[in-house]
Design a protein around this motif. Structure first.
Motif, short mmCIF file in Angstrom:
data_model
loop_
_atom_site.label_atom_id
_atom_site.label_comp_id
_atom_site.label_asym_id
_atom_site.label_seq_id
_atom_site.Cartn_x
_atom_site.Cartn_y
_atom_site.Cartn_z
N UNK A 57 6.66 -10.46 11.59
CA UNK A 57 6.24 -11.83 11.30
C UNK A 57 4.84 -11.86 10.67
N UNK A 58 4.65 -12.75 9.74
CA UNK A 58 3.37 -12.88 9.05
C UNK A 58 2.23 -13.29 10.00
N UNK A 59 2.57 -13.99 11.07
CA UNK A 59 1.55 -14.49 11.99
C UNK A 59 0.75 -13.34 12.61
N UNK A 60 1.39 -12.17 12.78
CA UNK A 60 0.68 -11.04 13.39
C UNK A 60 -0.42 -10.52 12.47
N UNK A 61 -0.25 -10.66 11.16
CA UNK A 61 -1.32 -10.26 10.24
C UNK A 61 -2.54 -11.17 10.41
N UNK A 62 -2.30 -12.45 10.66
CA UNK A 62 -3.42 -13.37 10.91
C UNK A 62 -4.12 -13.02 12.22
N UNK A 63 -3.33 -12.64 13.23
CA UNK A 63 -3.91 -12.22 14.51
C UNK A 63 -4.75 -10.96 14.32
N UNK A 64 -4.22 -10.01 13.56
CA UNK A 64 -4.96 -8.77 13.27
C UNK A 64 -6.29 -9.06 12.59
N UNK A 210 -14.59 -6.44 25.05
CA UNK A 210 -15.62 -7.35 24.53
C UNK A 210 -15.06 -8.72 24.16
N UNK A 211 -13.76 -8.91 24.30
CA UNK A 211 -13.12 -10.12 23.78
C UNK A 211 -13.32 -11.35 24.65
N UNK A 212 -13.62 -11.13 25.95
CA UNK A 212 -13.82 -12.25 26.86
C UNK A 212 -14.96 -11.94 27.83
N UNK A 241 -11.99 -16.05 33.22
CA UNK A 241 -12.64 -15.61 31.99
C UNK A 241 -12.82 -16.79 31.04
N UNK A 242 -13.74 -16.59 30.09
CA UNK A 242 -13.95 -17.58 29.03
C UNK A 242 -14.09 -16.82 27.71
N UNK A 243 -13.64 -17.46 26.65
CA UNK A 243 -13.77 -16.89 25.33
C UNK A 243 -14.85 -17.59 24.54
N UNK A 244 -14.81 -17.41 23.23
CA UNK A 244 -15.86 -17.96 22.37
C UNK A 244 -15.71 -19.46 22.17
N UNK A 249 -9.89 -18.90 23.56
CA UNK A 249 -9.94 -18.23 22.28
C UNK A 249 -10.93 -17.07 22.36
N UNK A 250 -10.49 -15.84 22.13
CA UNK A 250 -11.38 -14.68 22.31
C UNK A 250 -12.50 -14.62 21.28
N UNK A 251 -13.52 -13.85 21.61
CA UNK A 251 -14.60 -13.61 20.67
C UNK A 251 -14.07 -12.80 19.48
N UNK A 252 -14.61 -13.09 18.31
CA UNK A 252 -14.19 -12.36 17.10
C UNK A 252 -14.94 -11.04 17.05
N UNK A 253 -14.46 -10.10 17.83
CA UNK A 253 -15.06 -8.78 17.94
C UNK A 253 -14.07 -7.73 17.45
#
Length: 309
Positions: A57-64, A210-212, A241-244, A249-253
């Protein structure tokens, strides 16, 4: 692997929806599905559906690209052999493990031609209506002995079973700047590798922790006791936990998942405890070596240490 707890939310939502439909004019649809569920109950432990179109699925490329996530190869995997890949650390959501091994967005098939990666996750997720069909379409299977045995004995060669070894216990130790893996007493995957002659491969996802930001309760505290009790009952730990942004929503790390060199494992129908301990030690040494060889290039400082508990 004890799966990422955030995966249970859509699963629970699907369950609530199917129960709700039982009390509406659409009750025949729900009834037929539950009949199908009973008939198909054992399929996940028999290799699932082996339909992997969801992986593309194309959505996984956006997640990546959100983090971004990168898959790094350090050695070839022979498609004429089977493997057990131990993925570390679990983190809060196992973003590296899921994206690299349960989707094709990071190019696993191109990097390891002829090898099929199967991420094995919390068995209870395959009991959730509708959600089970989605995760089977994505090529995932339960992290149970019958499931792994089927993948390593009934599916030919070129199978790479991916297990997040630390599971729920490891997720409780996840926090930025911490590199802790839970595996000193986790030897079941080594025993299975010996029983089926599957080579062991260490994998480390740098940046996963590092994501949360997580509230970590000390051992013996009321918070930790409640987490351990919940984990014992439900199979996963409720992390605070908390994200950004908007909390979840996780930190863009950047997350870099490095696949190490395979450890050759002989086939033993009934491996002895000494053999299990020997290959478990070799695996821990290989994981530590992988961590220290790649930590600087993956964004950590030379002073960072890997703690194995």
């Amino acid at each position: 692997m004890d799966c990422d707890p955030t995966n249970t939310f859509p699963g629970v939502s699907c369950s609530i929806l199917m129960v709700y439909l039982m009390f509406t004019s659409l009750w025949p649809l729900s009834t037929l599905y539950f009949i199908w569920l009973v008939l198909d109950w054992q399929t996940p432990e028999k290799g699932g559906w082996n339909k992997r179109y969801v992986r593309k699925w194309k959505v996984w490329e956006h997640m990546r690209d959100f983090f971004p996530i990168k898959l790094v190869k350090t050695a070839d995997l022979n498609p004429n052999k089977n493997y057990i890949l131990g993925c570390h650390p679990h983190g809060i959501m196992s973003a590296g493990g899921f994206t690299c091994f349960s989707t094709e967005s990071c190019g696993f098939a191109e990097l390891f031609p002829g090898v099929r990666a199967t991420l094995v996750i919390l068995a209870g997720l395959f009991r959730l209506p509708l959600f089970r069909e989605y995760i089977m379409c994505a090529g995932m299977c339960p992290v149970s002995k019958p499931s792994i045995a089927h993948l390593l004995s009934q599916s030919g060669k070129g199978n790479a079973v991916v297990i997040v070894i630390g599971g729920a216990a490891e997720s409780l130790a996840s926090a930025p700047g911490i590199n802790t893996v839970v595996m000193k007493h986790r030897k079941g995957f080594v025993r299975v590798a010996l029983e089926f002659g599957a080579d062991l491969v260490p994998v480390y996802s740098f940046g996963e922790n590092e994501l949360f930001q997580q509230v970590i309760f000390s051992d013996g505290s009321l918070g930790r006791r409640l987490q351990d009790l919940f984990k014992k009952i439900m199979g996963f730990a409720p992390c605070l936990f908390v994200g950004e942004r908007i909390a979840f929503l996780p930190y863009k790390t950047p997350v870099t998942t490095v696949v190490g060199s395979p450890i050759s494992v002989p086939k033993r129908a009934t491996p002895t405890d000494e053999e299990v301990d020997h290959y478990h030690k070799l695996y821990m040494e290989a994981l530590a070596k992988l961590f220290h060889e790649h930590k600087v290039s993956c964004g950590l400082s030379e002073s960072h240490k890997l703690q194995i508990i």
